[in-house]
Design an enzyme around this catalytic site. Sequence first.
Site, PDB file in Angstrom:
ATOM      1  N   ASP A  36      -0.099   5.131   1.026  1.00 16.45           N
ATOM      2  CA  ASP A  36      -0.298   6.090   2.128  1.00 16.45           C
ATOM      3  C   ASP A  36      -0.334   5.364   3.471  1.00 16.45           C
ATOM      4  O   ASP A  36      -1.115   4.431   3.669  1.00 16.45           O
ATOM      5  CB  ASP A  36      -1.598   6.864   1.919  1.00 16.45           C
ATOM      6  CG  ASP A  36      -1.598   7.636   0.604  1.00 16.45           C
ATOM      7  OD1 ASP A  36      -0.538   8.168   0.228  1.00 16.45           O
ATOM      8  OD2 ASP A  36      -2.649   7.676  -0.065  1.00 16.45           O
TER       9      ASP A  36
ATOM     10  N   ASP B 175       0.865  -1.169   0.000  1.00 21.97           N
ATOM     11  CA  ASP B 175       0.000   0.000   0.000  1.00 21.97           C
ATOM     12  C   ASP B 175       0.912   1.232   0.000  1.00 21.97           C
ATOM     13  O   ASP B 175       2.112   1.135   0.299  1.00 21.97           O
ATOM     14  CB  ASP B 175      -0.891  -0.048   1.249  1.00 21.97           C
ATOM     15  CG  ASP B 175      -1.790   1.157   1.369  1.00 21.97           C
ATOM     16  OD1 ASP B 175      -2.295   1.634   0.335  1.00 21.97           O
ATOM     17  OD2 ASP B 175      -1.982   1.631   2.513  1.00 21.97           O
TER      18      ASP B 175
END
Length: 400
Positions: free
Chosen positions: A245, A243
Amino acid sequence: MAQTAHPIRQAVILAGGLGTRLRPLTDSCPKPLVAVNGRPFLDYLVEMLREQGIARVLLLLGYRADDVVAHYEANPIPGIHIDFQISPAEDETGRRLKRAEDRLDETFLLLYCDNYWPLDLGKAWATRAAAGAPLQISVYGNKDGRSRDNVRIENGLVAAYDKSRTARDLSGVDIGFALVDRAIVEALPSDNISFEAHAYPRAVADNAMSAYVTDHHYYSIGSLERLDETARFLARQPTVILDRDGVLNRRMGRAEYVCDWSQWRWMPGALDALAKLNDSGYRVLVATNQPGIARGAMSAEALDDIHFRMRADARTAGGDIAAIYHCPHNWDEGCDCRKPAPGLLFQAQRDFALDLSRNPFMGDDERDRQAAEAAGCPFVHITEDRPLIRAVDDLISRAA
């Protein structure tokens, strides 16, 4: 590879055909023993079955059966018992199964010697148990048109099965991993028939065939043109999906987005983690929701610039990001790529011939965990107490 509880202990592999589409390789070698990356293709299948809790494999052999028997007598695979049933090479699949009727478990896993798919047998069993069907096939959703459709699924059951692939309104491809009750084989005639062509339409007519649907590619040695892709898949280059953020960069506040590079802040240790992954031979991919595009907070061009600079920083630090997958949609658009949907992970799987059951997804959000579960990825939770650098150190140390 994950393993979920299930009662299946026997796999039956149809491995007796002539392999005509693999000639000239099969002129002197039976299809199950055709080498992929220096190993017989069937070895990969048997090892995957062992990882899924299968204790016994029955190989239904025909063409050059002695070669297969000799191989496994000389090269047994630890932790799993392999036995053999030999019949004439001209036998169809139904007759091969019928000849082995008294050697079958009450319910067994049936598959073919030329297709590989990272089966989660526990999930498949749970789907079958919920449907209560005596026969269940595995179906590739085929959203990318990988092959010609041959099934139609309605409410979890197979509503149409067409081996000729000519019927209308088909959607999905049978990929040859079936959970079968022995009673299905007992009901077969003794004629030289195709098991699928005979048993599947009957089960469809009785609403007795369920489907386990997957969007994970399957890989095959069924023809010469598929060998290179299958070799790439089974090479299993170590890969990590991240991922963005909260893992690579500091997450903005709720409903706020990194809209230009001036707002980007690397998480402590993230660049070192990327460098360590690169040094250890791991390919790194990124999968990220970016709804700021749909909400008008940023443009696709701005996101491209951020990712260009992100990758440049990673390279300067000694790391590398091979590809970035993003969902630009709003939460209510019904796409299949916004996490917790697994679409981004399956897109990466297709592009890089990944085995998602062996490639971890590292994320900081519950939606990441749900996407990983839906895609069959091992999930690694990134937190303030366990940042990316620590998770990477653990991954590399376990692999050493």
